[in-house]
Structures are given as structure tokens and as C-alpha cells.
Write a protein that holds these residues in place. Structure first.
Motif, PDB file in Angstrom:
ATOM      1  N   GLY A  64       0.844  -1.202   0.000  1.00  0.00           N
ATOM      2  CA  GLY A  64       0.000   0.000   0.000  1.00  0.00           C
ATOM      3  C   GLY A  64       0.870   1.239   0.000  1.00  0.00           C
ATOM      4  O   GLY A  64       1.750   1.386   0.855  1.00  0.00           O
ATOM      5  N   THR A  76      -0.292   7.230   2.648  1.00  0.00           N
ATOM      6  CA  THR A  76       0.636   7.916   3.556  1.00  0.00           C
ATOM      7  C   THR A  76       1.458   6.927   4.382  1.00  0.00           C
ATOM      8  O   THR A  76       2.690   7.044   4.467  1.00  0.00           O
ATOM      9  N   ALA A  77       0.780   5.945   4.980  1.00  0.00           N
ATOM     10  CA  ALA A  77       1.483   5.011   5.870  1.00  0.00           C
ATOM     11  C   ALA A  77       2.568   4.265   5.105  1.00  0.00           C
ATOM     12  O   ALA A  77       3.718   4.151   5.559  1.00  0.00           O
ATOM     13  N   GLU A 124       1.799  -1.121  -4.804  1.00  0.00           N
ATOM     14  CA  GLU A 124       0.551  -0.342  -4.888  1.00  0.00           C
ATOM     15  C   GLU A 124      -0.302  -0.901  -6.020  1.00  0.00           C
ATOM     16  O   GLU A 124       0.200  -1.144  -7.115  1.00  0.00           O
ATOM     17  N   ARG A 125      -1.604  -1.050  -5.727  1.00  0.00           N
ATOM     18  CA  ARG A 125      -2.436  -1.633  -6.779  1.00  0.00           C
ATOM     19  C   ARG A 125      -3.156  -0.574  -7.606  1.00  0.00           C
ATOM     20  O   ARG A 125      -3.638  -0.858  -8.687  1.00  0.00           O
ATOM     21  N   ASP A 155      -5.503   7.629  -0.315  1.00  0.00           N
ATOM     22  CA  ASP A 155      -6.656   8.510  -0.084  1.00  0.00           C
ATOM     23  C   ASP A 155      -6.240   9.962   0.046  1.00  0.00           C
ATOM     24  O   ASP A 155      -6.881  10.855  -0.488  1.00  0.00           O
ATOM     25  N   LYS A 214      -9.512  19.660   0.751  1.00  0.00           N
ATOM     26  CA  LYS A 214      -9.085  20.970   1.273  1.00  0.00           C
ATOM     27  C   LYS A 214      -9.006  22.011   0.156  1.00  0.00           C
ATOM     28  O   LYS A 214      -9.251  23.196   0.378  1.00  0.00           O
ATOM     29  N   ALA A 243      -1.237  -7.005  -4.072  1.00  0.00           N
ATOM     30  CA  ALA A 243      -0.353  -7.802  -3.209  1.00  0.00           C
ATOM     31  C   ALA A 243      -1.173  -8.866  -2.492  1.00  0.00           C
ATOM     32  O   ALA A 243      -2.336  -8.637  -2.128  1.00  0.00           O
ATOM     33  N   GLY A 264      -4.857   0.683   4.015  1.00  0.00           N
ATOM     34  CA  GLY A 264      -5.849   1.741   4.172  1.00  0.00           C
ATOM     35  C   GLY A 264      -7.271   1.240   4.356  1.00  0.00           C
ATOM     36  O   GLY A 264      -7.523   0.120   4.815  1.00  0.00           O
ATOM     37  N   ASN A 293     -16.263   9.507  -1.369  1.00  0.00           N
ATOM     38  CA  ASN A 293     -15.049  10.315  -1.560  1.00  0.00           C
ATOM     39  C   ASN A 293     -14.242   9.811  -2.751  1.00  0.00           C
ATOM     40  O   ASN A 293     -13.404  10.524  -3.284  1.00  0.00           O
ATOM     41  N   GLY A 335      -1.519   2.845   9.675  1.00  0.00           N
ATOM     42  CA  GLY A 335      -2.521   3.633   8.948  1.00  0.00           C
ATOM     43  C   GLY A 335      -3.944   3.138   9.159  1.00  0.00           C
ATOM     44  O   GLY A 335      -4.252   2.417  10.120  1.00  0.00           O
ATOM     45  N   ASP A 336      -4.805   3.525   8.223  1.00  0.00           N
ATOM     46  CA  ASP A 336      -6.242   3.285   8.369  1.00  0.00           C
ATOM     47  C   ASP A 336      -6.607   1.802   8.478  1.00  0.00           C
ATOM     48  O   ASP A 336      -7.676   1.466   8.989  1.00  0.00           O
ATOM     49  N   PHE A 372      -6.363   9.210  10.290  1.00  0.00           N
ATOM     50  CA  PHE A 372      -5.906  10.501   9.771  1.00  0.00           C
ATOM     51  C   PHE A 372      -4.572  10.294   9.071  1.00  0.00           C
ATOM     52  O   PHE A 372      -3.834   9.353   9.373  1.00  0.00           O
ATOM     53  N   THR A 373      -4.256  11.268   8.207  1.00  0.00           N
ATOM     54  CA  THR A 373      -2.957  11.222   7.540  1.00  0.00           C
ATOM     55  C   THR A 373      -1.826  11.329   8.556  1.00  0.00           C
ATOM     56  O   THR A 373      -0.814  10.631   8.456  1.00  0.00           O
ATOM     57  N   HIS A 374      -2.006  12.219   9.554  1.00  0.00           N
ATOM     58  CA  HIS A 374      -0.891  12.398  10.491  1.00  0.00           C
ATOM     59  C   HIS A 374      -0.725  11.211  11.427  1.00  0.00           C
ATOM     60  O   HIS A 374       0.381  10.973  11.915  1.00  0.00           O
TER      61      HIS A 374
HETATM   62  C1  LIG Z   1     -12.642  12.950   2.050  1.00  0.00           C
HETATM   63  C2  LIG Z   1     -11.550  12.702   3.034  1.00  0.00           C
HETATM   64  C3  LIG Z   1     -10.887  13.776   3.599  1.00  0.00           C
HETATM   65  C4  LIG Z   1      -9.869  13.564   4.508  1.00  0.00           C
HETATM   66  N1  LIG Z   1      -9.253  14.644   5.059  1.00  0.00           N
HETATM   67  C5  LIG Z   1      -8.272  14.456   5.951  1.00  0.00           C
HETATM   68  C6  LIG Z   1      -7.599  15.568   6.522  1.00  0.00           C
HETATM   69  O1  LIG Z   1      -7.909  16.721   6.213  1.00  0.00           O
HETATM   70  N2  LIG Z   1      -6.598  15.343   7.406  1.00  0.00           N
HETATM   71  C7  LIG Z   1      -6.228  14.068   7.767  1.00  0.00           C
HETATM   72  O2  LIG Z   1      -5.318  13.914   8.580  1.00  0.00           O
HETATM   73  N3  LIG Z   1      -6.857  12.984   7.242  1.00  0.00           N
HETATM   74  C8  LIG Z   1      -7.853  13.153   6.351  1.00  0.00           C
HETATM   75  N4  LIG Z   1      -8.463  12.062   5.785  1.00  0.00           N
HETATM   76  C9  LIG Z   1      -8.010  10.713   6.179  1.00  0.00           C
HETATM   77  C10 LIG Z   1      -6.730  10.298   5.420  1.00  0.00           C
HETATM   78  O3  LIG Z   1      -6.925  10.479   4.031  1.00  0.00           O
HETATM   79  C11 LIG Z   1      -6.389   8.847   5.728  1.00  0.00           C
HETATM   80  O4  LIG Z   1      -6.371   8.668   7.108  1.00  0.00           O
HETATM   81  C12 LIG Z   1      -5.028   8.470   5.162  1.00  0.00           C
HETATM   82  O5  LIG Z   1      -5.005   8.663   3.781  1.00  0.00           O
HETATM   83  C13 LIG Z   1      -4.714   7.000   5.503  1.00  0.00           C
HETATM   84  O6  LIG Z   1      -3.528   6.627   4.886  1.00  0.00           O
HETATM   85  P1  LIG Z   1      -3.184   5.075   4.712  1.00  0.00           P
HETATM   86  O7  LIG Z   1      -1.817   5.029   4.133  1.00  0.00           O
HETATM   87  O8  LIG Z   1      -3.451   4.335   5.944  1.00  0.00           O
HETATM   88  O9  LIG Z   1      -4.263   4.519   3.650  1.00  0.00           O
HETATM   89  P2  LIG Z   1      -4.596   4.931   2.160  1.00  0.00           P
HETATM   90  O10 LIG Z   1      -4.302   6.333   1.881  1.00  0.00           O
HETATM   91  O11 LIG Z   1      -5.982   4.439   1.933  1.00  0.00           O
HETATM   92  O12 LIG Z   1      -3.600   4.058   1.270  1.00  0.00           O
HETATM   93  C14 LIG Z   1      -3.699   2.667   1.159  1.00  0.00           C
HETATM   94  C15 LIG Z   1      -3.168   2.256  -0.196  1.00  0.00           C
HETATM   95  O13 LIG Z   1      -3.075   0.824  -0.248  1.00  0.00           O
HETATM   96  C16 LIG Z   1      -3.439   0.388  -1.540  1.00  0.00           C
HETATM   97  N5  LIG Z   1      -3.830  -1.021  -1.430  1.00  0.00           N
HETATM   98  C17 LIG Z   1      -4.905  -1.526  -0.772  1.00  0.00           C
HETATM   99  N6  LIG Z   1      -4.908  -2.863  -0.877  1.00  0.00           N
HETATM  100  C18 LIG Z   1      -3.830  -3.214  -1.610  1.00  0.00           C
HETATM  101  C19 LIG Z   1      -3.301  -4.456  -2.066  1.00  0.00           C
HETATM  102  N7  LIG Z   1      -3.874  -5.620  -1.781  1.00  0.00           N
HETATM  103  N8  LIG Z   1      -2.180  -4.439  -2.825  1.00  0.00           N
HETATM  104  C20 LIG Z   1      -1.565  -3.271  -3.126  1.00  0.00           C
HETATM  105  N9  LIG Z   1      -2.024  -2.065  -2.721  1.00  0.00           N
HETATM  106  C21 LIG Z   1      -3.133  -2.042  -1.971  1.00  0.00           C
HETATM  107  C22 LIG Z   1      -4.559   1.326  -1.922  1.00  0.00           C
HETATM  108  O14 LIG Z   1      -4.765   1.366  -3.318  1.00  0.00           O
HETATM  109  C23 LIG Z   1      -4.069   2.657  -1.346  1.00  0.00           C
HETATM  110  O15 LIG Z   1      -3.351   3.402  -2.292  1.00  0.00           O
HETATM  111  C24 LIG Z   1      -9.492  12.237   4.864  1.00  0.00           C
HETATM  112  C25 LIG Z   1     -10.143  11.144   4.292  1.00  0.00           C
HETATM  113  C26 LIG Z   1     -11.165  11.368   3.390  1.00  0.00           C
HETATM  114  C27 LIG Z   1     -11.839  10.179   2.792  1.00  0.00           C
END
Ligand SMILES: Cc1cc2nc3c(=O)[nH]c(=O)nc-3n(C[C@H](O)[C@H](O)[C@H](O)COP(=O)(O)OP(=O)(O)OC[C@H]3O[C@@H](n4cnc5c(N)ncnc54)[C@H](O)[C@@H]3O)c2cc1C
Length: 505
Positions: free
Chosen positions: A41, A44-45, A64-65, A71, A81, A146, A171, A190, A336-337, A344-346
Motif C-alpha cells: 500500500g 501515507t502510511a 501499490e495496486r 486517499d 481541502k 499484493a 488503508g 469520496n 494507517g487506516d 488521519f494522515t498524520h
Molecule cells: C474525504 C476525506 C478527507 C480527509 N481529510 C483528511 C484531513 O484533512 N486530514 C487528515 O489527517 N486525514 C484526512 N483524511 C483521512 C486520510 O486520508 C487517511 O487517514 C489516510 O489517507 C490513511 O492513509 P493510509 O496510508 O493508511 O491509507 P490509504 O491512503 O488508503 O492508502 C492505502 C493504499 O493501499 C493500496 N492497497 C490496498 N490494498 C492493496 C493491495 N492488496 N495491494 C496493493 N495495494 C493495496 C490502496 O490502493 C491505497 O493506495 C481524509 C479522508 C477522506 C476520505
């Protein structure tokens, strides 16, 4: 292997975006015989883990798929934003008269231009999350789905990646409520709302969480007639009720049709519109709209990863982790999520940094030691860190609370942004900050000072001595600190001070 991905609309901005975060001509590298770290993935994480580990010299594979950046870049923080900012400008232009300025007659939001600006910003930022950038940092970037094929290996696009350690950073995706007719009628989430190029004239937003409130306000300010439907009695159910009440008032003043304590029982589609059956405390109603935006929560992406084969336990809340973010397979971590309660991103970023230390450098960093602020970017913004009053009550911790209404802060008055407050809780009889909620135009910026104070164990007494530039909205924090100092002025101390002053006159 060549991979093609299309992100609508297929304009120059999205072509640039895709060329960075899923380059069509990308060829996956030959896998190394074994990796220090395989990261699944590239949100951010995943990006922070992979970049950090690669820069420190680890042999890293990042998979990454869909679109790198996940997100946050593609369908979350960045596009939301950007749209929110444009909508604020429009709201201010409509209220310009109250500031002694006149908006030209016929001023109207150009929705298509707002969305194009957003796509341009997303494309511009995307380089930081790009395949090229991560490769330059030294990571092997693979595109594809993956899937674990053992406790120490992952398959992607017919290649097998063996690892010493791995990180699941897949995520979450939008949760969809089980409402009769919703699927057949069609809805936005979203993942699709930022593809719009035409403004929906009437929009129903299901869910009054951060996403629902932010988007409802933005679309309303850009000219949609918006109805927001929330099953609970307040928006942002986790938030301080006083803060949520101010938000409800602000949304109502914007012209949003607010339906609290309301559920959608059925959706039906005709040629012209979508009709939602609503139920509020036994009373029913029907509203007609052009589009429905669903924002009722997130579902962790655990399917298809073959987690059973890897010995990784999960449930409906995502991958199960301990305080070191280790899964039930001790060599596999999650960040991460996909595993965190605070999505959150942070927090994804913070978790990634912990994983790098714990997985690669024998660290014993605990996620529970993190102080996590957050902010909802409505107008006014609502930001929080630490304990709420209800938390302290539950834990039997006595607190003193200082509240500064923004109407008493000069900068808020000069800017006509008086709605809101700072509420700060300290342990009773001390200046130790336990938590704070801020409702203000720039609450997200202001909460950083309080977060820094909590982490650095800086009490209100010390904050009172920190010079804050005048006039700023952050002066509210200093005002709270001054109020704390006044509580220290006991009648005895006051008597001693007066005696000293009259003696030295
Ligand atoms: C509309 C909206 C607004 C937001 N605004 C804010 C904000 O203002 N501030 C803030 O802090 N947070 C905000 N967030 C939350 C933030 O976007 C998420 O918390 C953050 O992106 C989580 O990051 P992550 O890396 O855990 O997951 P993700 O960003 O979801 O990344 C996971 C990645 O893994 C990939 N993946 C999944 N399964 C597989 C697999 N089997 N093989 C390969 N790749 C795979 C996905 O394609 C994806 O690219 C917002 C969320 C939304 C929906």
C-alpha cells in the motif's frame, strides 16, 4: 509489464497525476532475493515507511495496486481541502458587504473551475508521492495486487517478494450503509465525488461526520442545495457537544437543510431525480435530490491479502496490532487506516515512523504514547487534542476548565470571525494540560501550540510567559493561561503582594 489506469476526467491534470502515481509505462523491477521490508500500500502510511526505510539504507519493496498517494492525495485530504478553500472564498464574497467590500453583481461560483483548480493542485503535489520519487529514494516500486503466499513472502504481478519484515498499509474504503434502493439509485463517495465537473443542484449528504460536514458546507457554499442527514443527535459525534452545536448553527446559516436524529429508510430513482425516504423520531418525510454523497465511515482493506496464510489476525476494525503495531505474525506490522482507530494522515505518518524504528532498528516505540490532535475543516474549524470532559469524568480525573470565547479575542473581532471558543482542561489544582477543543477559523493551526505543550510538558503557567504576536487568534491560548494564573492569586498571596507594594512605594 505495462499498466494503464484512467482517472476521470481524462484532462491534462489527471494525465500528469497518473504519470506520477501510476505511470502507464512502468515496468516492475526484478525482485531482490530478500527484502528488509516489503510495504503493501502506497498511501501515507506505506509511503512514509518505504521512503524512511529506503533512505536509511534498507532494501525495500513498495507495492501499490491503484494510485500512489492513496486517499490523502487522490480522494481525501488534498482534493477536499482545495475545494473547501474555494468554497470559503465564495462564502466570503457573498458576505463581503459586512466587511465594507462589495462583490461585483452576479458573482457566482464556477464549479467546473473550482474542480479543475483542485485537480491541478493534486497533480502538482503528486510528484512527492510518485513512483520516480520513491525509486530515487532507493525503493523497488511494484504495481499490482499484493497477496501473501506465506508468513515471509508476498506475491505481486506474478513475482514473489521474500521479506524479513513486512508492513500492511492498505488503508480503508468508504463504508456503505445498507439502505434499500441506495445501490440501484447510485451514489457518490469520496472516491468519486472529486471526479465531478458539474455541480449537483440538489445534494443529499448521508453522514454528519468530518467528511459529511466538510463536503456539505463546501457544496452548499458553491451553490448546491444541500440536505445533511445524521442518525445521531449531534454532528461529529465524538466532539465536544458545545463545538458540535456551533457547527450545526454555522451549517444552518449557510443554508443547509439539517436533519439530525434522522435515518434514510429507502432510496428510489426516477429519470429526473433520486428520492430519499427519511425518518425522524417516528415522523417520515421524502426529499428529492440530484446526487447522494455517502460519508458514514470507513471499512479497512483486508480482503484479498490472504492474511490467513500469513498468520495475521483481523476483524471488522481491521488488522489486529499490539502497541508496537505488530500483527499476530511478529515479523509483519501494520500502519494507517487498516489498523488504527484514529484514521488521519498524520496518525498514518506517526505509525509509519514507529514501524521503521520497531521493525528495523529493534525499537520499542509504543503507539499509545502518541499525543494525537485532529481537526475538522469546516468553517469554523473544530480541532481537538487529549481528553474531553467526558473522558476525565469516566476516568475519575478532576479537571479545571478554562473557556475563552473568540468574541473576546481582538484578532477574531477585527476579522469578523468571532464565532467559536477555546476550551482547555488542566488537572485540578495544577497547570498540566490534559486536553483542549478549539472552534475557530484556523483552529487546526492553533491546536499545534497546545499539542506541543502537552508533549513538552509545558503547563499553562509557562504558556502565560510566552510572547504571542498581537493580534493573533492564538492569543486565546495565552488568555486561558492568564486566567489560570489569576486562579493562583489567593487572598493570602494578594495580601502579601499588596503589603510589599505599599512598603516599596
Ligand atoms: C474525504 C476525506 C478527507 C480527509 N481529510 C483528511 C484531513 O484533512 N486530514 C487528515 O489527517 N486525514 C484526512 N483524511 C483521512 C486520510 O486520508 C487517511 O487517514 C489516510 O489517507 C490513511 O492513509 P493510509 O496510508 O493508511 O491509507 P490509504 O491512503 O488508503 O492508502 C492505502 C493504499 O493501499 C493500496 N492497497 C490496498 N490494498 C492493496 C493491495 N492488496 N495491494 C496493493 N495495494 C493495496 C490502496 O490502493 C491505497 O493506495 C481524509 C479522508 C477522506 C476520505
Amino acid at each position: 509489464m505495462s499498466l494503464r489506469i484512467n482517472v476521470p476526467p481524462n484532462d491534462e491534470h489527471n494525465v500528469e497525476l497518473v504519470s506520477n502515481v501510476h505511470p502507464p509505462e512502468w515496468v516492475n523491477p526484478e525482485p531482490a532475493s530478500r527484502y528488509n521490508l516489503v510495504v503493501i500500500g502506497a498511501g501515507t502510511a506505506g509511503l512514509v515507511t518505504a521512503a524512511g526505510a529506503a533512505i536509511l539504507g534498507a532494501k525495500v519493496a513498495l507495492i501499490e495496486r491503484h494510485l500512489m498517494g492513496g486517499d490523502c492525495l487522490n480522494t481525501g485530504c488534498v482534493p477536499s481541502k482545495a475545494v473547501i478553500h474555494s468554497s470559503r472564498v465564495w462564502a466570503e464574497m457573498r458576505q463581503a458587504r459586512t466587511l465594507g467590500a462589495l462583490a461585483p453583481p452576479g458573482t457566482e461560483a464556477d464549479f467546473a473551475a473550482v474542480m479543475e483548480r483542485m485537480r491541478g493542485i493534486r497533480a502538482r503535489i503528486s510528484y512527492h508521492d510518485s513512483a520516480k520519487q520513491l525509486s530515487d529514494f532507493g525503493a523497488d516500486v511494484f504495481f499490482g495486487d499484493a497477496r501473501f503466499s506465506g508468513p515471509d513472502r508476498v506475491e505481486v504481478a506474478r513475482a514473489t517478494l521474500r521479506f524479513k519484515k513486512a508492513v500492511i498499509a492498505t488503508g480503508a474504503r468508504p463504508a456503505v450503509p445498507a439502505i434499500e434502493g441506495l445501490g440501484e439509485s447510485g451514489y457518490l463517495t469520496n472516491e468519486t465525488v472529486f471526479n465531478l465537473t458539474e455541480r449537483p443542484n440538489r445534494l443529499a449528504v448521508i453522514g454528519g461526520g468530518p467528511l459529511g460536514c466538510e463536503m456539505a458546507q463546501a457544496f452548499c457554499r458553491l451553490g448546491s442545495r444541500v440536505t445533511i442527514i445524521e442518525a445521531n443527535s449531534q454532528f461529529l459525534t465524538r466532539e465536544d457537544p458545545d463545538a458540535a452545536a456551533i457547527l450545526a448553527g454555522a451549517l444552518e446559516r449557510d443554508g443547509i437543510d439539517i436533519r439530525l436524529n434522522t435515518t434514510v429508510t429507502r432510496v428510489a430513482k426516477s429519470q429526473r431525480e433520486k428520492r430519499l425516504n427519511l425518518e425522524t423520531g417516528g415522523k417520515t418525510d421524502v426529499i428529492a435530490v440530484d446526487e447522494i454523497l455517502v460519508g458514514v465511515g470507513r471499512t479497512p482493506n483486508v480482503e484479498g491479502l490472504n492474511l490467513e496464510v500469513a498468520g495475521v489476525t483481523y476483524d471488522e476494525n481491521g488488522v489486529t496490532v499490539n502497541d508496537f503495531l505488530q500483527t499476530t505474525n511478529r515479523r509483519i506490522y501494520a500502519a494507517g487506516d487498516v489498523c488504527l482507530r484514529y484514521k488521519f494522515t498524520h496518525t498514518a505518518d506517526a505509525a509509519a515512523r514507529i514501524v521503521i524504528q520497531d521493525a528495523l532498528f529493534l525499537g520499542r516505540k509504543k503507539f499509545s504514547a502518541s499525543v494525537i490532535p485532529w481537526c475538522t475543516y469546516t468553517d469554523p474549524e473544530i480541532a481537538h487534542v487529549g481528553m474531553y470532559e467526558r473522558d476525565s469524568e469516566k476516568r475519575g480525573i478532576k479537571v479545571n476548565t478554562f473557556v475563552i470565547p473568540l468574541g473576546e479575542v481582538d484578532r477574531a473581532i477585527t476579522d469578523g470571525q468571532e464565532e467559536g471558543f477555546l476550551k482547555i482542561h488542566v488537572r485540578e489544582g495544577t497547570d498540566k494540560i490534559l486536553g483542549a477543543t478549539i472552534v475557530a477559523r484556523h483552529a487546526g493551526e492553533m491546536i499545534i501550540e497546545i499539542t506541543t505543550a502537552i508533549v513538552g510538558e509545558i503547563g499553562l503557567k509557562q504558556i502565560a510567559g510566552i510572547i504571542h504576536p498581537y493580534p493573533t487568534q492564538s492569543e486565546a491560548i495565552k488568555r486561558a493561561a492568564d486566567e489560570y494564573n489569576r486562579t493562583r492569586l489567593t487572598p493570602f498571596l494578594k495580601g502579601v503582594l499588596s503589603a510589599w507594594l505599599s512598603w516599596t512605594r
